[in-house]
Design an enzyme around this catalytic site. Structure first.
Site, mmCIF file in Angstrom:
data_model
loop_
_atom_site.group_PDB
_atom_site.id
_atom_site.type_symbol
_atom_site.label_atom_id
_atom_site.label_comp_id
_atom_site.label_asym_id
_atom_site.label_seq_id
_atom_site.Cartn_x
_atom_site.Cartn_y
_atom_site.Cartn_z
ATOM 1 C CB SER B 13 -0.844 0.071 1.124
ATOM 2 O OG SER B 13 -1.729 1.004 1.061
ATOM 3 C CG HIS B 40 -4.400 -0.702 -0.478
ATOM 4 N ND1 HIS B 40 -4.103 -0.628 1.055
ATOM 5 C CD2 HIS B 40 -4.983 -2.082 -0.318
ATOM 6 C CE1 HIS B 40 -4.577 -1.588 1.620
ATOM 7 N NE2 HIS B 40 -5.018 -2.674 0.814
ATOM 8 C CG ASP B 133 -5.954 -5.441 2.947
ATOM 9 O OD1 ASP B 133 -6.477 -6.522 3.346
ATOM 10 O OD2 ASP B 133 -5.883 -4.881 1.701
#
Ligand SMILES: C[S@@+](CC[C@H](N)C(=O)[O-])C[C@H]1O[C@@H](n2cnc3c(N)ncnc32)[C@H](O)[C@@H]1O
Lengths: 274, 188
Positions: B13, B40, B133
């Site tokens: 991310s 992401h 995540d």
């Protein structure tokens, strides 16, 4: 995670569902069906496969919940604005001469897509002569779609999508807000018929000029995609149009040769053969 | 260690973009093991990301269609606003399921389905990022015997993601981005 399902367990679940209820999920994409069932197992704290099978067989309320959970119902108005632009510029000019335009939204979920289409048709002056069918296998989403009530959660997103599509007015012209819901204007709803239809088990029921089936095929395996695209082929007039989701393709299906890709990026196809 | 991997799956991310670029830049055009990237990205920006990676990568980066086969010699990038799942028959399946950990694509979903589809035959890598995540998905892959590498949190631009994985289990290796590139390059 309480219970990890293996392939055999998933097959057992789907076989039971098929035998006891009129639903067939056997050819759904394995990775997401596995995940959705495991989610139910976690949320409902189900300890064994037998307990799950028992509830699926005898507890109708649980079964209803099961269907709601394993079908993914996420949707937006004017999802993928670029697609709606191409639809407006390249498909609408070709179909506006047709009297009684027949349009089918297969897998309509809570209605955002068919309401978007009604708005587009209204702005093109075509809504009055159009008949829209919106179908889904999940009766819960159909019930809220029928009322024209949309979740307010997506109001901002829906508005942004409409603005990217560059509609003629403001999205707010088409709904009012009541009790924390977006309520679609009645005149948009008059020509829409909502009905339960299962793409797996039910036959095609009419011939259409335009079919939307967006973000539904991704939940099916390749064989089922092939069957369902075949049904769409049977349900389209020659020269009719089919719109899939932006990541869905008919390239892997037998029907591919019967269609022409009008927009490869937006997955808009036209039926060329009979 | 069995380094005969059938797939390399990378999650990242905030702060991972440069690392991914440096890995892709380092790989030869004929690198064979398929690479799956779940990074992401903004939900409603469809274009630009793949193109940016392709300016540096010698291997073509593509955003797969639903049911596309996972083939050797390719780099796959999770498209905007869809989850990217891997199937047992080594094809992709896309999903519009709700965001997970506020993300779609969610790294947990890609990792977890890859773990099931590839088991031991997978190399899985977690890069820089600002939320957790991917950690749970990576744990599942670890339990299924995948080889796990986490970017060194002291080097990662944002260390939350690598730290969350390390908190859940002890990865096989914790490496700097340079070492991660070297590790991948050493594979056949
Ligand atoms: C992700 S939604 C897509 C909604 C809308 N078309 C869109 O793209 O925004 C998928 C819908 O397909 C429906 N569906 C799944 N299986 C189906 C089937 N066999 N027959 C009809 N609808 C189905 C689900 O109930 C769900 O509402």
């Amino acid at each position: 995670m309480l219970l990890e399902l293996d392939l055999r367990a998933i097959k057992a679940i789907m076989a039971l569902v098929k035998a006891k209820h009129r639903y067939d999920f056997e050819n759904y994409a394995m990775s997401s069906i596995k995940r959705r069932i495991e989610r139910i197992i976690d949320l409902k704290k189900i300890e064994t496969l037998d307990k799950l099978l028992h509830s699926l067989e005898f507890d109708l309320e649980f079964f209803d919940y099961f269907v709601r959970e394993i079908t993914v119902n996420t949707t937006e108005m004017f999802r993928d604005p670029a697609m709606w632009v191409v639809l407006n510029n390249e498909v609408i000019p070709n179909i506006k001469i047709i009297n009684n335009l027949r349009i089918w939204h297969a897998g309509c979920s809570t209605g955002e897509e068919v309401f978007s289409m009604a708005i587009l048709l209204q702005e093109a002056g075509l809504l009055e002569k159009s008949i829209l069918y919106a179908t889904d296998l999940n009766t819960n989403v159909l019930a809220s779609a029928k009322k024209g009530e949309l979740t307010i959660r997506n109001q901002e997103l829906n508005t942004a999508n409409y603005e990217r599509f560059k509609g003629k007015g403001k999205l707010a012209d088409y709904y009012t807000v009541q009790d924390g819901k977006m309520i679609m204007n009645k005149d948009l709803m008059t020509n829409i018929t909502f009905k339960k239809h299962d793409l797996v088990l039910d036959k095609s029921f009419l011939k259409f000029d335009l079919i939307f089936c967006r973000n539904v095929l991704i939940y099916f395996n390749m064989q089922l995609q092939d069957d369902v695209i075949g049904k769409f082929n049977d349900s389209l007039f020659k020269g009719g149009w089919l719109i899939l989701g932006t990541k869905e393709t008919m390239a892997f299906t037998k029907s591919a040769k019967k269609f022409n890709a009008v927009s490869t990026s937006e997955r808009i196809y036209q039926k060329t053969a009979i | 260690m069995d380094t005969n991997f059938n797939v390399i799956v990378i999650g990242g991310s905030a702060g991972s973009f440069q690392v991914v670029i440096s890995i892709l830049e380092s790989l030869p055009a004929n690198f064979q093991v398929p690479i799956v990237l779940c990074l992401h990205r903004p939900r409603h920006v469809r274009e630009g990301f793949k193109e940016a990676l392709n300016t540096k990568s010698k291997i073509m980066v593509v955003e797969p269609d639903d049911k596309e086969s996972i083939k050797r010699g390719n780099v796959y990038l999770a498209p905007a606003n869809f989850h990217l799942l891997l199937e047992l028959n080594h094809t992709f399946a896309l999903s519009t399921e709700e965001a997970v950990n506020f993300s779609r694509p969610a790294i947990d979903l890609t990792f977890e389905t890859a773990a099931y589809a590839y088991g031991k035959k997978m190399l899985i890598i977690m890069l820089s990022g600002a939320n957790s995540d991917g950690a749970k998905g990576m744990l599942k892959a670890y339990q299924k015997g995948a080889y796990t590498i986490v970017q060194d949190p002291t080097e990662a631009q944002i260390n939350v993601m690598p730290e969350s994985a390390i908190k859940l289990f002890k990865p096989h290796a914790v490496l700097s981005s340079k070492k991660i590139s070297e590790f991948i390059n050493a594979l056949k």
